[in-house]
Design an enzyme around this catalytic site. Structure first.
Site, PDB file in Angstrom:
ATOM      1  N   MET A   1     -45.547  32.520 -58.243  1.00  0.00           N
ATOM      2  CA  MET A   1     -46.677  31.716 -57.767  1.00  0.00           C
ATOM      3  C   MET A   1     -47.687  32.620 -57.062  1.00  0.00           C
ATOM      4  O   MET A   1     -48.500  32.158 -56.245  1.00  0.00           O
ATOM      5  CB  MET A   1     -46.188  30.611 -56.825  1.00  0.00           C
ATOM      6  CG  MET A   1     -45.255  29.629 -57.545  1.00  0.00           C
ATOM      7  SD  MET A   1     -45.181  28.001 -56.784  1.00  0.00           S
ATOM      8  CE  MET A   1     -44.545  28.405 -55.184  1.00  0.00           C
TER       9      MET A   1
ATOM     10  N   ALA B   1     -49.247  35.730 -54.599  1.00  0.00           N
ATOM     11  CA  ALA B   1     -49.024  36.295 -53.248  1.00  0.00           C
ATOM     12  C   ALA B   1     -47.909  37.341 -53.361  1.00  0.00           C
ATOM     13  O   ALA B   1     -46.915  37.309 -52.630  1.00  0.00           O
ATOM     14  CB  ALA B   1     -48.687  35.207 -52.238  1.00  0.00           C
ATOM     15  N   LEU B   2     -48.097  38.242 -54.286  1.00  0.00           N
ATOM     16  CA  LEU B   2     -47.030  39.158 -54.692  1.00  0.00           C
ATOM     17  C   LEU B   2     -46.686  40.166 -53.597  1.00  0.00           C
ATOM     18  O   LEU B   2     -47.551  40.653 -52.881  1.00  0.00           O
ATOM     19  CB  LEU B   2     -47.443  39.882 -55.977  1.00  0.00           C
ATOM     20  CG  LEU B   2     -47.789  38.936 -57.141  1.00  0.00           C
ATOM     21  CD1 LEU B   2     -48.285  39.725 -58.349  1.00  0.00           C
ATOM     22  CD2 LEU B   2     -46.597  38.064 -57.539  1.00  0.00           C
TER      23      LEU B   2
ATOM     24  N   HIS C   1     -41.306  40.892 -55.555  1.00  0.00           N
ATOM     25  CA  HIS C   1     -41.842  40.746 -56.919  1.00  0.00           C
ATOM     26  C   HIS C   1     -41.840  42.099 -57.641  1.00  0.00           C
ATOM     27  O   HIS C   1     -41.602  42.169 -58.841  1.00  0.00           O
ATOM     28  CB  HIS C   1     -43.268  40.174 -56.880  1.00  0.00           C
ATOM     29  CG  HIS C   1     -43.328  38.768 -56.375  1.00  0.00           C
ATOM     30  ND1 HIS C   1     -43.901  38.439 -55.167  1.00  0.00           N
ATOM     31  CD2 HIS C   1     -42.868  37.608 -56.898  1.00  0.00           C
ATOM     32  CE1 HIS C   1     -43.810  37.124 -54.975  1.00  0.00           C
ATOM     33  NE2 HIS C   1     -43.186  36.598 -56.008  1.00  0.00           N
TER      34      HIS C   1
ATOM     35  N   GLN D   1     -44.402  21.088 -58.079  1.00  0.00           N
ATOM     36  CA  GLN D   1     -43.191  21.361 -57.305  1.00  0.00           C
ATOM     37  C   GLN D   1     -43.413  21.278 -55.797  1.00  0.00           C
ATOM     38  O   GLN D   1     -42.524  21.605 -55.029  1.00  0.00           O
ATOM     39  CB  GLN D   1     -42.588  22.711 -57.704  1.00  0.00           C
ATOM     40  CG  GLN D   1     -43.372  23.931 -57.284  1.00  0.00           C
ATOM     41  CD  GLN D   1     -42.789  25.211 -57.870  1.00  0.00           C
ATOM     42  OE1 GLN D   1     -42.930  25.496 -59.060  1.00  0.00           O
ATOM     43  NE2 GLN D   1     -42.114  25.984 -57.039  1.00  0.00           N
TER      44      GLN D   1
ATOM     45  N   GLY E   1     -35.352  35.607 -58.655  1.00  0.00           N
ATOM     46  CA  GLY E   1     -34.689  36.161 -57.476  1.00  0.00           C
ATOM     47  C   GLY E   1     -33.520  35.291 -57.027  1.00  0.00           C
ATOM     48  O   GLY E   1     -33.575  34.064 -57.117  1.00  0.00           O
TER      49      GLY E   1
ATOM     50  N   SER F   1     -40.461  36.822 -48.713  1.00  0.00           N
ATOM     51  CA  SER F   1     -40.942  35.550 -49.248  1.00  0.00           C
ATOM     52  C   SER F   1     -42.442  35.459 -48.975  1.00  0.00           C
ATOM     53  O   SER F   1     -42.909  35.925 -47.923  1.00  0.00           O
ATOM     54  CB  SER F   1     -40.230  34.386 -48.544  1.00  0.00           C
ATOM     55  OG  SER F   1     -40.953  33.184 -48.728  1.00  0.00           O
TER      56      SER F   1
HETATM   57  O1  PAF Z   1     -39.870  30.814 -57.430  1.00  0.00           O
HETATM   58  C1  PAF Z   1     -41.067  30.574 -57.695  1.00  0.00           C
HETATM   59  O2  PAF Z   1     -41.981  31.326 -57.349  1.00  0.00           O
HETATM   60  C2  PAF Z   1     -41.424  29.297 -58.458  1.00  0.00           C
HETATM   61  O3  PAF Z   1     -40.563  28.265 -58.125  1.00  0.00           O
HETATM   62  C3  PAF Z   1     -41.474  29.505 -59.973  1.00  0.00           C
HETATM   63  C4  PAF Z   1     -40.133  29.883 -60.541  1.00  0.00           C
HETATM   64  C5  PAF Z   1     -42.517  30.563 -60.310  1.00  0.00           C
HETATM   65  C6  PAF Z   1     -41.914  28.195 -60.660  1.00  0.00           C
HETATM   66  O4  PAF Z   1     -43.152  27.778 -60.229  1.00  0.00           O
END
Ligand code: PAF
Length: 275
Positions: free
Chosen positions: A25, A27-28, A32, A59, A145, A183
């Protein structure tokens, strides 16, 4: 690195090599980078690595942090370039979801506990978007992860039950120097909260090293350590089976201690396997 923002473009990429996808999503951060490193290793010499960046509205439960979730388009693009990926898939919400969408992927067993209980609808959103990403990108493999232990278990279950031909690769949690699991949400913490958040890994380690076997004792050890941090507010600390995610009585080779704890408005999760 090729940047792709539309589904038709992603689906018309000439493809003959193995593609390993890293769904994110944005904000690496350094966790990542580790996912990308593992993806590259699994892609092999001729394979390719794609990162998807999509803050998935489905989500986020109503009233949660969808609007304020960190978005850092330029920095993320630079990050991906430096990491040497082949494709960056960065669709808009309108590209991903039709207004009248009516099909969702609902895992109905592992999703009902832990995060699923605290965040109703969350895993329905995760499964739906991950299934779509697998289809859009024609992934051969995907990397997730282990910090999001429940998410990983649910994605594996979805792949098994819906027969996706996608290999799922779990990557051990990457931590900051003081043990806090990396995170994107860590950046919400103020200085005091950030300092205290290190207690989570300390609690997990204490529970593992405490020599206790009964779930009640293991959980009590972890709770006692977390109580040292005045800003911490526990959502749950549970010893569960790694397979069913249901509580178990005794620590064993297949058990995992999972926790979710608030620091201010920020809710952090972490876990550790017990042997
Ligand atoms: O873990 C995440 O960053 C998200 O839940 C994912 C797997 C990219 C799905 O949106």
């Amino acid at each position: 690195m090729r940047i792709i923002t539309t589904i038709p473009e992603a689906q018309s990429l000439p493809r003959s090599n193995r593609l390993v996808v890293v769904p994110t999503m944005g904000a690496l951060h350094k966790a990542h980078a580790e996912l990308i490193r593992v993806a590259r290793k699994h892609a092999g010499r001729d394979g390719e690595v794609a990162v998807s960046i999509f803050v998935n509205p489905l989500q986020f439960e109503p009233g949660s942090d969808y609007e304020r979730y960190p978005r850092s388009e330029k920095a993320d693009e630079e990050f991906c370039r430096k990491a040497g990926i082949d494709f960056l898939f960065r669709p808009s919400a309108a590209e991903m979801y039709a207004d009248d969408r009516s099909v969702f992927v609902d895992e109905s067993f592992l999703s009902n506990v832990l995060e699923g209980k605290s965040r109703p609808g969350h895993f329905r959103g995760v499964c739906t978007v991950v299934a779509k990403l697998f289809n859009i990108l024609a992934a051969d493999a995907a990397v997730f992860g282990e910090k999001d232990f429940q998410q990983l278990a649910i994605v594996r279950r979805m792949v098994r039950d819906l027969n996706f031909k996608v290999e799922i690769i779990g990557v051990p949690t990457v931590r900051e120097e003081d043990g806090l699991a990396c995170s994107s949400r860590n950046q919400y913490l103020n200085l005091e909260e950030r300092k205290e958040a290190a207690v989570l890994y300390k609690a997990l380690r204490a529970a593992v090293n405490g020599g206790k076997k009964s779930a009640a004792d293991v959980v009590a050890v972890a709770r006692k350590v977390i109580a040292e941090a005045p800003l911490a507010r526990i959502d749950y600390v549970e010893l569960v089976s790694a397979e069913t995610l249901r509580p178990i009585q005794m620590a064993g080779p297949n058990s995992v201690l999972v926790l979710a704890v608030f620091f201010g408005k920020t809710r952090l999760i972490d876990n550790i396997c017990l042997r």
